[in-house]
Design a protein around this motif. Structure first.
Motif, PDB file in Angstrom:
ATOM      1  N   LYS A  16      69.511  33.508 -22.730  1.00  0.00           N
ATOM      2  CA  LYS A  16      68.850  34.388 -21.765  1.00  0.00           C
ATOM      3  C   LYS A  16      69.491  35.766 -21.735  1.00  0.00           C
ATOM      4  O   LYS A  16      68.795  36.788 -21.659  1.00  0.00           O
ATOM      5  CB  LYS A  16      68.868  33.758 -20.377  1.00  0.00           C
ATOM      6  N   ILE A  17      70.806  35.818 -21.829  1.00  0.00           N
ATOM      7  CA  ILE A  17      71.498  37.107 -21.887  1.00  0.00           C
ATOM      8  C   ILE A  17      71.091  37.859 -23.148  1.00  0.00           C
ATOM      9  O   ILE A  17      70.838  39.062 -23.122  1.00  0.00           O
ATOM     10  CB  ILE A  17      73.022  36.898 -21.825  1.00  0.00           C
ATOM     11  N   SER A  18      71.007  37.140 -24.247  1.00  0.00           N
ATOM     12  CA  SER A  18      70.606  37.735 -25.516  1.00  0.00           C
ATOM     13  C   SER A  18      69.192  38.300 -25.447  1.00  0.00           C
ATOM     14  O   SER A  18      68.916  39.384 -25.965  1.00  0.00           O
ATOM     15  CB  SER A  18      70.710  36.685 -26.625  1.00  0.00           C
ATOM     16  N   ILE A  19      68.303  37.591 -24.800  1.00  0.00           N
ATOM     17  CA  ILE A  19      66.922  38.059 -24.637  1.00  0.00           C
ATOM     18  C   ILE A  19      66.887  39.358 -23.828  1.00  0.00           C
ATOM     19  O   ILE A  19      66.166  40.299 -24.169  1.00  0.00           O
ATOM     20  CB  ILE A  19      66.058  36.969 -23.975  1.00  0.00           C
ATOM     21  N   TRP A  20      67.674  39.444 -22.771  1.00  0.00           N
ATOM     22  CA  TRP A  20      67.700  40.653 -21.951  1.00  0.00           C
ATOM     23  C   TRP A  20      68.264  41.834 -22.723  1.00  0.00           C
ATOM     24  O   TRP A  20      67.757  42.967 -22.602  1.00  0.00           O
ATOM     25  CB  TRP A  20      68.499  40.417 -20.665  1.00  0.00           C
ATOM     26  N   ILE A  21      69.304  41.596 -23.519  1.00  0.00           N
ATOM     27  CA  ILE A  21      69.869  42.679 -24.333  1.00  0.00           C
ATOM     28  C   ILE A  21      68.832  43.183 -25.330  1.00  0.00           C
ATOM     29  O   ILE A  21      68.680  44.395 -25.536  1.00  0.00           O
ATOM     30  CB  ILE A  21      71.157  42.214 -25.033  1.00  0.00           C
ATOM     31  N   MET A  29      64.793  52.089 -27.321  1.00  0.00           N
ATOM     32  CA  MET A  29      64.298  52.631 -28.581  1.00  0.00           C
ATOM     33  C   MET A  29      62.947  53.307 -28.375  1.00  0.00           C
ATOM     34  O   MET A  29      62.711  54.410 -28.875  1.00  0.00           O
ATOM     35  CB  MET A  29      64.167  51.526 -29.629  1.00  0.00           C
ATOM     36  N   ALA A  30      62.065  52.676 -27.638  1.00  0.00           N
ATOM     37  CA  ALA A  30      60.744  53.249 -27.389  1.00  0.00           C
ATOM     38  C   ALA A  30      60.851  54.551 -26.596  1.00  0.00           C
ATOM     39  O   ALA A  30      60.160  55.536 -26.908  1.00  0.00           O
ATOM     40  CB  ALA A  30      59.869  52.245 -26.643  1.00  0.00           C
ATOM     41  N   ILE A  31      61.710  54.583 -25.601  1.00  0.00           N
ATOM     42  CA  ILE A  31      61.898  55.798 -24.807  1.00  0.00           C
ATOM     43  C   ILE A  31      62.471  56.917 -25.665  1.00  0.00           C
ATOM     44  O   ILE A  31      62.020  58.070 -25.590  1.00  0.00           O
ATOM     45  CB  ILE A  31      62.800  55.517 -23.582  1.00  0.00           C
ATOM     46  N   THR A  47      66.095  66.105 -30.966  1.00  0.00           N
ATOM     47  CA  THR A  47      67.279  65.566 -30.299  1.00  0.00           C
ATOM     48  C   THR A  47      68.370  65.210 -31.303  1.00  0.00           C
ATOM     49  O   THR A  47      69.511  65.000 -30.923  1.00  0.00           O
ATOM     50  CB  THR A  47      66.918  64.306 -29.492  1.00  0.00           C
ATOM     51  N   LEU A  48      68.031  65.104 -32.584  1.00  0.00           N
ATOM     52  CA  LEU A  48      68.951  64.862 -33.691  1.00  0.00           C
ATOM     53  C   LEU A  48      69.623  63.486 -33.678  1.00  0.00           C
ATOM     54  O   LEU A  48      70.414  63.193 -34.554  1.00  0.00           O
ATOM     55  CB  LEU A  48      70.037  65.948 -33.759  1.00  0.00           C
ATOM     56  N   ILE A  49      69.347  62.665 -32.695  1.00  0.00           N
ATOM     57  CA  ILE A  49      69.962  61.339 -32.678  1.00  0.00           C
ATOM     58  C   ILE A  49      68.936  60.214 -32.640  1.00  0.00           C
ATOM     59  O   ILE A  49      69.298  59.049 -32.709  1.00  0.00           O
ATOM     60  CB  ILE A  49      70.923  61.173 -31.478  1.00  0.00           C
ATOM     61  N   ALA A  50      67.676  60.566 -32.528  1.00  0.00           N
ATOM     62  CA  ALA A  50      66.653  59.542 -32.350  1.00  0.00           C
ATOM     63  C   ALA A  50      66.546  58.627 -33.560  1.00  0.00           C
ATOM     64  O   ALA A  50      66.381  57.413 -33.405  1.00  0.00           O
ATOM     65  CB  ALA A  50      65.301  60.183 -32.051  1.00  0.00           C
ATOM     66  N   ASP A  51      66.639  59.184 -34.767  1.00  0.00           N
ATOM     67  CA  ASP A  51      66.535  58.351 -35.967  1.00  0.00           C
ATOM     68  C   ASP A  51      67.689  57.358 -36.052  1.00  0.00           C
ATOM     69  O   ASP A  51      67.490  56.171 -36.307  1.00  0.00           O
ATOM     70  CB  ASP A  51      66.525  59.219 -37.224  1.00  0.00           C
ATOM     71  N   TYR A  56      69.755  51.755 -34.773  1.00  0.00           N
ATOM     72  CA  TYR A  56      70.732  50.873 -34.135  1.00  0.00           C
ATOM     73  C   TYR A  56      70.069  49.960 -33.113  1.00  0.00           C
ATOM     74  O   TYR A  56      70.369  48.760 -33.029  1.00  0.00           O
ATOM     75  CB  TYR A  56      71.834  51.680 -33.454  1.00  0.00           C
ATOM     76  N   PHE A  57      69.184  50.519 -32.311  1.00  0.00           N
ATOM     77  CA  PHE A  57      68.502  49.706 -31.304  1.00  0.00           C
ATOM     78  C   PHE A  57      67.577  48.675 -31.951  1.00  0.00           C
ATOM     79  O   PHE A  57      67.438  47.564 -31.443  1.00  0.00           O
ATOM     80  CB  PHE A  57      67.719  50.581 -30.324  1.00  0.00           C
TER      81      PHE A  57
END
Length: 67
Positions: A16-21, A29-31, A47-51, A56-57
């Motif tokens: 359950k913790i894994s699912i929430w993460i 990621m979507a935001i 923003t230079l960090i989105a990619d 990572y996300f």
């Protein structure tokens, strides 16, 4: 309580913790991608960090949601 039941309860909580993460990583990621698109199209800067963080996300959500 037997050791097996305690182990099963632990695995369920960990799952359950894994699912929430994974859910939080997917939402972040979507935001981040949405903000990047808005910034590039309407304000003309990146923003230079989105990619990088999007990747990572994505990896985090795949890793945590897979099991």
């Amino acid at each position: 309580m037997t050791a097996w039941k305690a182990f099963c309860r632990f695995v369920n909580k960990l799952s359950k913790i894994s699912i929430w993460i994974a859910a939080v990583a997917t939402i972040l990621m979507a935001i981040m991608v949405f903000v990047e698109v808005i910034c590039r199209n309407f304000f003309g800067f990146s923003t230079l960090i989105a990619d990088e963080f999007g990747g990572y996300f994505l990896c985090a959500s795949t890793f945590f949601a897979g099991p």
